[in-house]
Design an enzyme around this catalytic site. Structure first.
Site, PDB file in Angstrom:
ATOM      1  N   GLU A  91       0.770  -1.246   0.000  1.00  0.00           N
ATOM      2  CA  GLU A  91       0.000   0.000   0.000  1.00  0.00           C
ATOM      3  C   GLU A  91       0.804   1.302   0.000  1.00  0.00           C
ATOM      4  O   GLU A  91       0.701   2.099   0.951  1.00  0.00           O
ATOM      5  CB  GLU A  91      -0.983  -0.013   1.174  1.00  0.00           C
ATOM      6  N   GLU A 136      -5.420  -7.789  -0.857  1.00  0.00           N
ATOM      7  CA  GLU A 136      -6.094  -7.411   0.394  1.00  0.00           C
ATOM      8  C   GLU A 136      -7.528  -7.026   0.088  1.00  0.00           C
ATOM      9  O   GLU A 136      -7.786  -6.166  -0.767  1.00  0.00           O
ATOM     10  CB  GLU A 136      -5.414  -6.223   1.093  1.00  0.00           C
TER      11      GLU A 136
END
Length: 389
Positions: free
Chosen positions: A179, A291
């Protein structure tokens, strides 16, 4: 010209001819109930504990999800997920600081790497694929890689060492960064990603999948609009190919895509998965949703998550890759763009955690959360279900 190069060019030519004939590229119209995702799994968290989204990590806070270190039975969880649920992939988050013993520019710490490798070996023992995930948000202690923080050379060096450690195992995937967010220059970030890819391949890990993350928390909804897709599609292997360079995308189902709310408000299809699938299809590339998640016992999440999985599965089977960038066109199929999903999370999380996928253990019996049991576990059948459209 080698036979391999000729085959690659032939594949590109076939794809280009097919795209030209279609006027653009194959539309997003797979048959309902078609497709089977190649990878389905769960994040096994713990080695990332103590780290924040600014890339700072508290020394000593990493918590191995292994009973030997007084953590959860991560090995038992993974065994259950494979044997009882049909999963085949686990993502194993770990902080860069932990691997380098909190020394920027330092080599892999032998002691810490050996402990982390115990989790990796427990994953491999199940027969599953195992993602080594550097969970640092494109940072080291708030400094952005290649943009005022760690240098690309430092980033590449640690990945070269990790790759050398696991180069002989085809079940290992390399998730080079979790991320990235608020990265000022996406072109410079792509250069950092390229440095890591080159180091991994030169270390001898020439065939394993490498996951390439974009900006804005690598959100599937903004992967195209923020320039990540165009920048990262230029990242190549040492031989100039893009073989097994897969885009790493995340997407939660709550109202703000934060993964912090129990209620889900969207299946993400219209705003994220459909437009991204079209871009991937037009560009001959693939993505892996490493995710995703929702409230573990929330009806809205069960509904929307099942629909998201069904859409991803519909876009998972299709043309057969014949080269590094080309695909043999099959009029009855479409280019497979989504490889799978990995839910967040089990490992050392507690049972009441809003996104918990932690199975409850009673002796030798494991009981999944409702979201896992009714939707995310492959045996639940969501891949053949309705997208709600």
């Amino acid at each position: 010209m080698t036979a391999k190069t000729l085959l690659r060019l032939l594949g590109i030519s076939i794809l280009a001819a097919h795209v030209h004939a279609q006027g653009a590229c194959a539309p997003n119209s797979p048959a309902s109930g078609s497709g089977t995702l190649k990878f389905t799994g769960v994040n096994i968290a713990g080695f990332d504990f103590g780290c924040n989204s600014d890339g700072s990590c508290s020394k000593g806070a990493a918590y191995p999800p292994l009973t030997k270190y007084f953590g959860a039975d991560g090995a038992g969880q993974m065994s259950h997920f494979v044997k009882d649920d049909g999963y085949n992939t686990f993502r194993l988050p770990v902080a860069w600081q932990y691997l380098a013993n909190y020394v920027l520019g330092g080599s892999l710490n032998a002691t810490n790497m050996a402990i982390y490798d115990e989790l990796v070996q427990a994953c491999l023992a199940t027969g599953a694929y195992c993602i080594v995930d550097m969970h640092n948000y494109a940072r080291w202690e708030r400094g952005i890689i290649g943009q005022g923080g760690p240098t690309n050379e430092q980033f590449a060096a640690i990945w070269g060492e990790i790759a050398a450690f696991y180069k002989g195992n085809p079940k290992i995937m390399f998730g080079i960064m979790n991320e990235p967010h608020d990265v000022p220059n996406i072109t410079l970030w792509a250069a950092s990603v390229q440095a890591a890819v080159t180091a991994i391949r030169k270390a001898g890990a020439t065939t394993q999948i490498i996951l390439l993350p974009g900006n804005n928390w690598t959100s599937a909804a903004t992967f195209i609009s923020n320039g990540s897709a165009d920048a990262l599609k230029k990242v190549v292997n040492v031989d100039g190919s893009t073989t097994n360079l897969i885009f790493d995308v995340h997407k939660y189902l709550d109202f703000d895509n934060s993964g912090t709310n129990a209620e889900c408000t969207t299946n993400n299809i219209a705003e994220a998965w459909a437009p991204l699938a079209q871009w991937l299809r037009c560009n001959g590339r693939q993505a892996f949703n490493t995710e995703t998640g929702g409230g573990y016992n929330t009806a809205s999440c069960i509904t929307y998550m099942c629909q998201q999985i069904a859409f991803q599965a519909q876009n998972s089977d299709g043309w057969s890759p014949i080269s590094n960038a080309g695909y043999i066109a099959d009029s009855k199929k479409t280019h497979p763009v989504y490889l799978g999903y990995v839910g967040w999370a089990a490992g050392n999380f507690y049972t009441g955690y809003v996104l918990s996928e932690l199975p409850a253990q009673n002796g030798s019996t494991w009981t999944d959360t409702p979201l896992v049991a009714k939707c995310m576990a492959p045996k639940a059948g969501a891949q053949k279900g309705s997208t709600g459209q």
